[in-house]
Design a protein around this motif. Sequence first.
Motif, mmCIF file in Angstrom:
data_model
loop_
_atom_site.group_PDB
_atom_site.id
_atom_site.type_symbol
_atom_site.label_atom_id
_atom_site.label_comp_id
_atom_site.label_asym_id
_atom_site.label_seq_id
_atom_site.Cartn_x
_atom_site.Cartn_y
_atom_site.Cartn_z
ATOM 1 N N ALA A 31 -29.818 52.737 23.670
ATOM 2 C CA ALA A 31 -29.453 53.976 24.369
ATOM 3 C C ALA A 31 -29.047 53.678 25.801
ATOM 4 N N ASN A 32 -29.750 52.759 26.457
ATOM 5 C CA ASN A 32 -29.361 52.367 27.819
ATOM 6 C C ASN A 32 -27.995 51.714 27.833
ATOM 7 N N ARG A 33 -27.728 50.897 26.854
ATOM 8 C CA ARG A 33 -26.453 50.162 26.824
ATOM 9 C C ARG A 33 -25.286 51.065 26.429
ATOM 10 N N VAL A 34 -25.494 51.968 25.489
ATOM 11 C CA VAL A 34 -24.397 52.785 24.960
ATOM 12 C C VAL A 34 -24.201 54.058 25.769
ATOM 13 N N TRP A 35 -25.253 54.786 26.031
ATOM 14 C CA TRP A 35 -25.124 56.119 26.606
ATOM 15 C C TRP A 35 -25.356 56.145 28.112
ATOM 16 N N PHE A 36 -26.455 55.576 28.562
ATOM 17 C CA PHE A 36 -26.870 55.759 29.948
ATOM 18 C C PHE A 36 -26.226 54.785 30.922
ATOM 19 N N SER A 37 -25.563 53.757 30.461
ATOM 20 C CA SER A 37 -24.925 52.815 31.375
ATOM 21 C C SER A 37 -23.568 53.317 31.860
ATOM 22 N N LYS A 38 -23.036 54.337 31.244
ATOM 23 C CA LYS A 38 -21.696 54.823 31.581
ATOM 24 C C LYS A 38 -21.707 55.944 32.621
ATOM 25 N N ARG A 39 -22.900 56.437 32.988
ATOM 26 C CA ARG A 39 -22.979 57.595 33.859
ATOM 27 C C ARG A 39 -24.011 57.362 34.955
ATOM 28 N N SER A 46 -38.382 63.735 36.331
ATOM 29 C CA SER A 46 -38.313 62.448 35.641
ATOM 30 C C SER A 46 -38.978 62.496 34.271
ATOM 31 N N ALA A 47 -40.012 63.313 34.100
ATOM 32 C CA ALA A 47 -40.670 63.401 32.792
ATOM 33 C C ALA A 47 -39.711 63.969 31.746
ATOM 34 N N ALA A 48 -38.957 64.988 32.117
ATOM 35 C CA ALA A 48 -37.986 65.564 31.184
ATOM 36 C C ALA A 48 -36.855 64.576 30.901
ATOM 37 N N PHE A 49 -36.420 63.851 31.919
ATOM 38 C CA PHE A 49 -35.346 62.876 31.733
ATOM 39 C C PHE A 49 -35.772 61.781 30.766
ATOM 40 N N TYR A 50 -36.951 61.196 31.012
ATOM 41 C CA TYR A 50 -37.410 60.118 30.139
ATOM 42 C C TYR A 50 -37.828 60.640 28.768
ATOM 43 N N GLY A 51 -38.275 61.874 28.695
ATOM 44 C CA GLY A 51 -38.581 62.478 27.390
ATOM 45 C C GLY A 51 -37.331 62.645 26.548
ATOM 46 N N LYS A 52 -36.265 63.128 27.165
ATOM 47 C CA LYS A 52 -34.987 63.257 26.454
ATOM 48 C C LYS A 52 -34.434 61.895 26.071
ATOM 49 N N LYS A 53 -34.602 60.928 26.964
ATOM 50 C CA LYS A 53 -34.125 59.579 26.688
ATOM 51 C C LYS A 53 -34.891 58.977 25.508
ATOM 52 N N MET A 54 -36.205 59.189 25.469
ATOM 53 C CA MET A 54 -37.000 58.681 24.354
ATOM 54 C C MET A 54 -36.638 59.387 23.056
ATOM 55 N N ALA A 55 -36.384 60.698 23.121
ATOM 56 C CA ALA A 55 -35.981 61.440 21.923
ATOM 57 C C ALA A 55 -34.630 60.945 21.410
ATOM 58 N N MET A 56 -33.711 60.661 22.328
ATOM 59 C CA MET A 56 -32.415 60.136 21.906
ATOM 60 C C MET A 56 -32.569 58.753 21.287
ATOM 61 N N ALA A 57 -33.438 57.921 21.872
ATOM 62 C CA ALA A 57 -33.658 56.581 21.325
ATOM 63 C C ALA A 57 -34.264 56.669 19.931
ATOM 64 N N PHE A 58 -35.159 57.630 19.715
ATOM 65 C CA PHE A 58 -35.805 57.772 18.412
ATOM 66 C C PHE A 58 -34.854 58.379 17.382
ATOM 67 N N LEU A 59 -34.172 59.454 17.751
ATOM 68 C CA LEU A 59 -33.335 60.173 16.787
ATOM 69 C C LEU A 59 -31.989 59.504 16.547
ATOM 70 N N LEU A 60 -31.418 58.898 17.578
ATOM 71 C CA LEU A 60 -30.088 58.309 17.446
ATOM 72 C C LEU A 60 -30.089 56.789 17.490
ATOM 73 N N GLY A 61 -31.268 56.183 17.421
ATOM 74 C CA GLY A 61 -31.357 54.734 17.452
ATOM 75 C C GLY A 61 -30.631 54.078 16.296
ATOM 76 N N TRP A 62 -30.629 54.723 15.155
ATOM 77 C CA TRP A 62 -29.978 54.154 13.967
ATOM 78 C C TRP A 62 -28.484 53.979 14.186
ATOM 79 N N ILE A 63 -27.868 54.768 15.069
ATOM 80 C CA ILE A 63 -26.444 54.602 15.354
ATOM 81 C C ILE A 63 -26.225 53.842 16.662
ATOM 82 N N PHE A 64 -27.133 54.010 17.654
ATOM 83 C CA PHE A 64 -26.988 53.312 18.928
ATOM 84 C C PHE A 64 -27.175 51.805 18.784
ATOM 85 N N ILE A 65 -28.112 51.369 17.943
ATOM 86 C CA ILE A 65 -28.420 49.941 17.826
ATOM 87 C C ILE A 65 -27.211 49.149 17.324
#
Length: 78
Positions: A31-39, A46-65
């Motif tokens: 997620a850091n390499r694909v989504w968050f490195s471009k912006r 920060s809790a909401a930011f990292y919570g959303k980031k963790m949710a994206m890593a969990f839910l979209l990890g199968w495509i991000f990896i």
Amino acid sequence: MKHFDKFVTEGEDALSGVIFVVYMVAGWWAANRVWFSKRTYIVTDSAAFYGKKMAMAFLLGWIFIPIAIIQMVTSNKK
């Protein structure tokens, strides 16, 4: 009398925990390499930011990896 309500042994349960942790670490990295490195993000909660980031890593990890691995292999940076 045997109990048939537990289908997973302790060894399999530990293995699934290790696999989950490895998946979350790989998903976070991807997620850091694909989504968050471009912006650039300005974060006020920060809790909401990292919570959303963790949710994206969990839910979209199968495509991000796979995308992150392809980006890593094809990048020109050495």
